[in-house]
Structures are given as structure tokens and as C-alpha cells.
Design a protein around this motif. Structure first.
Motif, PDB file in Angstrom:
ATOM      1  N   UNK A 102      33.300 -11.445  11.699  1.00  0.00           N
ATOM      2  CA  UNK A 102      32.970 -10.085  12.133  1.00  0.00           C
ATOM      3  C   UNK A 102      34.016  -9.601  13.144  1.00  0.00           C
ATOM      4  N   UNK A 103      34.977  -8.824  12.670  1.00  0.00           N
ATOM      5  CA  UNK A 103      36.056  -8.387  13.557  1.00  0.00           C
ATOM      6  C   UNK A 103      35.538  -7.475  14.662  1.00  0.00           C
ATOM      7  N   UNK A 104      34.563  -6.627  14.355  1.00  0.00           N
ATOM      8  CA  UNK A 104      34.032  -5.708  15.363  1.00  0.00           C
ATOM      9  C   UNK A 104      33.373  -6.480  16.493  1.00  0.00           C
ATOM     10  N   UNK A 105      32.583  -7.492  16.152  1.00  0.00           N
ATOM     11  CA  UNK A 105      31.938  -8.320  17.172  1.00  0.00           C
ATOM     12  C   UNK A 105      32.985  -9.036  18.015  1.00  0.00           C
ATOM     13  N   UNK A 106      34.037  -9.531  17.364  1.00  0.00           N
ATOM     14  CA  UNK A 106      35.085 -10.239  18.104  1.00  0.00           C
ATOM     15  C   UNK A 106      35.839  -9.289  19.028  1.00  0.00           C
ATOM     16  N   UNK A 107      36.148  -8.086  18.536  1.00  0.00           N
ATOM     17  CA  UNK A 107      36.833  -7.096  19.369  1.00  0.00           C
ATOM     18  C   UNK A 107      35.971  -6.698  20.564  1.00  0.00           C
ATOM     19  N   UNK A 108      34.660  -6.615  20.341  1.00  0.00           N
ATOM     20  CA  UNK A 108      33.738  -6.299  21.446  1.00  0.00           C
ATOM     21  C   UNK A 108      33.721  -7.426  22.465  1.00  0.00           C
ATOM     22  N   UNK A 109      33.768  -8.658  21.987  1.00  0.00           N
ATOM     23  CA  UNK A 109      33.799  -9.826  22.879  1.00  0.00           C
ATOM     24  C   UNK A 109      35.052  -9.810  23.753  1.00  0.00           C
ATOM     25  N   UNK A 110      36.190  -9.538  23.165  1.00  0.00           N
ATOM     26  CA  UNK A 110      37.453  -9.557  23.915  1.00  0.00           C
ATOM     27  C   UNK A 110      37.516  -8.425  24.927  1.00  0.00           C
ATOM     28  N   UNK A 111      37.039  -7.241  24.547  1.00  0.00           N
ATOM     29  CA  UNK A 111      37.245  -6.037  25.372  1.00  0.00           C
ATOM     30  C   UNK A 111      36.002  -5.600  26.141  1.00  0.00           C
ATOM     31  N   UNK A 112      34.935  -6.382  26.139  1.00  0.00           N
ATOM     32  CA  UNK A 112      33.650  -5.993  26.725  1.00  0.00           C
ATOM     33  C   UNK A 112      33.853  -5.398  28.115  1.00  0.00           C
TER      34      UNK A 112
ATOM     35  N   UNK B  63      32.226  -4.264  30.849  1.00  0.00           N
ATOM     36  CA  UNK B  63      31.737  -4.628  32.181  1.00  0.00           C
ATOM     37  C   UNK B  63      32.571  -5.705  32.867  1.00  0.00           C
ATOM     38  N   UNK B  64      33.073  -6.671  32.098  1.00  0.00           N
ATOM     39  CA  UNK B  64      33.822  -7.755  32.737  1.00  0.00           C
ATOM     40  C   UNK B  64      35.282  -7.801  32.307  1.00  0.00           C
ATOM     41  N   UNK B  65      35.783  -6.699  31.776  1.00  0.00           N
ATOM     42  CA  UNK B  65      37.140  -6.671  31.236  1.00  0.00           C
ATOM     43  C   UNK B  65      38.206  -6.778  32.314  1.00  0.00           C
ATOM     44  N   UNK B  66      38.029  -6.093  33.436  1.00  0.00           N
ATOM     45  CA  UNK B  66      39.114  -6.019  34.422  1.00  0.00           C
ATOM     46  C   UNK B  66      38.906  -6.897  35.655  1.00  0.00           C
ATOM     47  N   UNK B  67      37.726  -7.469  35.822  1.00  0.00           N
ATOM     48  CA  UNK B  67      37.498  -8.265  37.040  1.00  0.00           C
ATOM     49  C   UNK B  67      36.637  -9.493  36.810  1.00  0.00           C
ATOM     50  N   UNK B  68      36.361  -9.831  35.551  1.00  0.00           N
ATOM     51  CA  UNK B  68      35.554 -11.020  35.282  1.00  0.00           C
ATOM     52  C   UNK B  68      34.071 -10.729  35.451  1.00  0.00           C
ATOM     53  N   UNK B  69      33.253 -11.764  35.314  1.00  0.00           N
ATOM     54  CA  UNK B  69      33.609 -13.163  35.098  1.00  0.00           C
ATOM     55  C   UNK B  69      34.268 -13.425  33.744  1.00  0.00           C
ATOM     56  N   UNK B  70      35.077 -14.501  33.694  1.00  0.00           N
ATOM     57  CA  UNK B  70      35.760 -14.883  32.460  1.00  0.00           C
ATOM     58  C   UNK B  70      34.768 -15.664  31.609  1.00  0.00           C
ATOM     59  N   UNK B  71      34.316 -15.054  30.537  1.00  0.00           N
ATOM     60  CA  UNK B  71      33.277 -15.673  29.725  1.00  0.00           C
ATOM     61  C   UNK B  71      33.849 -16.602  28.664  1.00  0.00           C
ATOM     62  N   UNK B  72      33.076 -17.638  28.339  1.00  0.00           N
ATOM     63  CA  UNK B  72      33.414 -18.517  27.224  1.00  0.00           C
ATOM     64  C   UNK B  72      32.983 -17.858  25.922  1.00  0.00           C
ATOM     65  N   UNK B  73      33.766 -18.076  24.894  1.00  0.00           N
ATOM     66  CA  UNK B  73      33.391 -17.553  23.580  1.00  0.00           C
ATOM     67  C   UNK B  73      32.072 -18.154  23.117  1.00  0.00           C
ATOM     68  N   UNK B  74      31.818 -19.407  23.478  1.00  0.00           N
ATOM     69  CA  UNK B  74      30.584 -20.068  23.060  1.00  0.00           C
ATOM     70  C   UNK B  74      29.346 -19.429  23.676  1.00  0.00           C
ATOM     71  N   UNK B  75      29.512 -18.731  24.804  1.00  0.00           N
ATOM     72  CA  UNK B  75      28.368 -18.090  25.453  1.00  0.00           C
ATOM     73  C   UNK B  75      28.240 -16.621  25.076  1.00  0.00           C
ATOM     74  N   UNK B  76      29.336 -15.867  25.181  1.00  0.00           N
ATOM     75  CA  UNK B  76      29.245 -14.419  25.016  1.00  0.00           C
ATOM     76  C   UNK B  76      29.316 -13.977  23.559  1.00  0.00           C
ATOM     77  N   UNK B  77      30.206 -14.549  22.770  1.00  0.00           N
ATOM     78  CA  UNK B  77      30.393 -14.078  21.394  1.00  0.00           C
ATOM     79  C   UNK B  77      29.113 -14.134  20.565  1.00  0.00           C
ATOM     80  N   UNK B  78      28.328 -15.227  20.601  1.00  0.00           N
ATOM     81  CA  UNK B  78      27.086 -15.236  19.816  1.00  0.00           C
ATOM     82  C   UNK B  78      26.099 -14.144  20.198  1.00  0.00           C
ATOM     83  N   UNK B  79      26.189 -13.608  21.418  1.00  0.00           N
ATOM     84  CA  UNK B  79      25.281 -12.547  21.834  1.00  0.00           C
ATOM     85  C   UNK B  79      25.550 -11.242  21.080  1.00  0.00           C
TER      86      UNK B  79
END
Length: 298
Positions: free
Chosen positions: A152-162, A164-180
């Protein structure tokens, strides 16, 4: 776009209403809205740098898909290094190009040689470290087979650019944020109220504590020759409040904003100034960054 700005105060309610009242019945539309909102949020500062985050997203999405079907160890390692080199190459170039060039020229002059080089007027893209480390966590976890690569490219793009935490963190793990981003989100009043409380607490840290402490610290250090050692120590104390209020305040706003949209981000600060030693301070300060280095570098 800064959290403590009028722009964000207008931007957030608009995205919130569209998210819960217009796109709530369609998960892919919700994720697409997050992508669009995140790109608007990031591009508000300088739209030209949207190409960097898009390119990084495309590279790591493609690498993840290739890793899914690749069984040969050498090819998998090559794919991993493509992701690492592209992401860290961008990060290193924008952060350190002029620094290394200036020092290179200085070294030549020290040994009596004249070396002419002109520094580029490079602007450091806001948040490049955060989304670089975040997207690298995805590639590394897929490489280690800790995470199934997403189609799902849209979900992945949302994960990378989310946003709220894009410019100052927290730095999320893909295993935690992407499945959401795969799960249907429903509005939770209690969670939203908790999010608003955390946003307000973060704003208090940033606007009331950090900004006021900065005025005192700047006044003292900008005129350090006029003050005694005890006054300079007070300046250092206010600077400690300033830097903590800035970092943890932004993290609180990010975590609270994420909760408004049904997402859970990791805790980033745990009262670090109450630590008993440096090691404990490191574990409590910018937790997402220190644990990223622990898990993916060390």
C-alpha cells in the motif's frame, strides 16, 4: 509550518474535520488525506523540499517490494545499501557539505596551498533527520524480516510524512506506526480529550517555559563579557529549561495531535533532568532517537 503558529491553529481543525467527517468511512481516503495534509504542512515552509521526501519514499517503498521477492543474500544486502546510501547521502549532503568544504579549504591554506572552492547556499531541510531515520527503520526491518513489506503505497507515504511528528519527532519505528495505517480508525472522545490536554501541555512548555527562558539565556550569553561567573551559570540553567521545553514541548504536541487522529506515538522524554547519572539521562532524553541508535546502529 510551526506548531505554535496561527497557520497551524487554522490548519489542524480543517484537517481534523475532513478526516473524521468527510473521509472516515474510507480508510484509503483517510490515509490519502494524511499524505496531502502532511505535504501541505511540510511544503508550507519550502515546497521545493517536497521532492526530497517524495524521492526517499519512492526509493524505500521500491526497495521494500524488491526485498520481499529477493532470496539471494548478496542482492538483499545490495538493496539495503541502496536505501542507506540514498537516505544518508541526502542527509550528509544537506547537513555537512559546506562544513567539510570550508574545513578542506582551511586545511589546504594551513599547509601553504591555495585552494579555491565556493560553498553552495544550501538550506537544511526541516526534519530531514527525522524522516530519514524513520524510513530507514522500515527498510532495515524488512531486510531483517521483522516486518512484512507493504504493498500500500499511500499508507507507506503517510507513514513517512505523518505531519504531527514529521519535523520534530518522535522518530517512530515502522513496526509500530506503519501497521496503524492499515487499521480502521474510529473517533474516540476520551482519546481526543487526552490528546488536546497533551497539546496544551506541550504548548505551555514551548511558549511559556522555553520561549521565556530563551530571552534570559540569550541576553546573558550574547553579553557574556559583562556578567560574572554566577550570572553565566544562571544563563546555563535557563538554557537547560529552554532546550528541554523546546524539544519535549514539540514532542508532546506531536503525540497529542496524533491521538486526535487515532494514532499512538512513543513517549519521547521521561523527566531527564531527574536522572541519577549520564547513562540514565541518555535513556530519558529524546528516547526515540537514543533507542533508534541502539536498535539500528549499535
Amino acid at each position: 509550518m510551526l506548531f505554535n503558529s496561527l497557520d497551524f491553529a487554522i490548519f489542524l481543525p480543517i484537517v481534523f474535520v475532513l478526516y473524521w467527517f468527510v473521509t472516515s468511512k474510507n480508510l484509503k481516503l483517510q490515509n490519502l488525506l494524511i499524505v496531502v495534509a502532511s505535504y501541505v504542512f511540510y511544503g508550507w515552509w519550502d515546497w521545493r523540499f517536497l521532492s526530497l521526501i517524495l524521492f526517499s519514499t519512492l526509493v524505500d517503498y521500491t526497495v521494500g517490494m524488491k526485498l520481499k521477492d529477493e532470496t539471494r543474500s548478496s542482492r538483499r544486502t545490495t538493496l539495503l545499501w541502496i536505501s542507506i546510501c540514498v537516505n544518508l547521502g541526502f542527509l550528509g549532503f544537506f547537513k555537512y557539505y559546506n562544513f567539510f568544504l570550508d574545513n578542506f579549504v582551511t586545511a589546504f591554506r594551513f599547509f601553504g596551498s591555495e585552494f579555491n572552492a565556493s560553498s553552495l547556499n544550501i538550506i537544511l531541510p526541516v526534519g530531514i533527520s527525522f524522516y530519514t531515520f524513520q524510513t530507514l527503520s522500515y527498510t532495515i526491518d524488512v531486510y531483517k524480516k521483522k516486518l512484512e513489506p507493504t504493498k500500500d503505497f499511500v499508507a507507506f507515504a503517510a507513514f513517512v510524512s505523518f505531519f504531527p511528528q514529521l519535523v520534530a519527532g518522535p522518530i517512530e519505528r515502522a513496526t509500530n506506526l506503519l501497521p496503524q495505517f492499515y487499521k480502521k480508525r474510529t473517533f474516540d472522545y476520551k482519546k481526543a480529550v487526552d490528546g488536546l490536554k497533551q497539546i496544551l501541555w506541550g504548548m505551555f512548555k514551548k511558549v511559556v517555559i522555553a520561549d521565556n527562558a530563551a530571552q534570559i539565556a540569550n541576553e546573558i550569553f550574547n553579553n557574556s563579557g559583562d556578567y560574572s561567573g554566577s550570572t553565566l551559570a544562571i544563563g546555563a540553567l535557563f538554557f537547560a529549561f529552554q532546550i528541554y521545553g523546546d524539544f519535549s514541548g514539540y514532542s508532546d504536541i506531536a503525540i497529542g495531535t496524533s491521538r486526535l487522529f487515532g494514532f499512538n506515538l512513543m513517549k519521547n522524554f521521561a523527566f531527564p533532568y531527574f536522572s541519577r547519572d549520564i547513562a540514565e539521562f541518555w535513556r530519558r532524553w529524546h528516547i526515540s532517537l537514543s533507542t533508534w541508535f541502539r536498535d539500528y546502529l549499535y
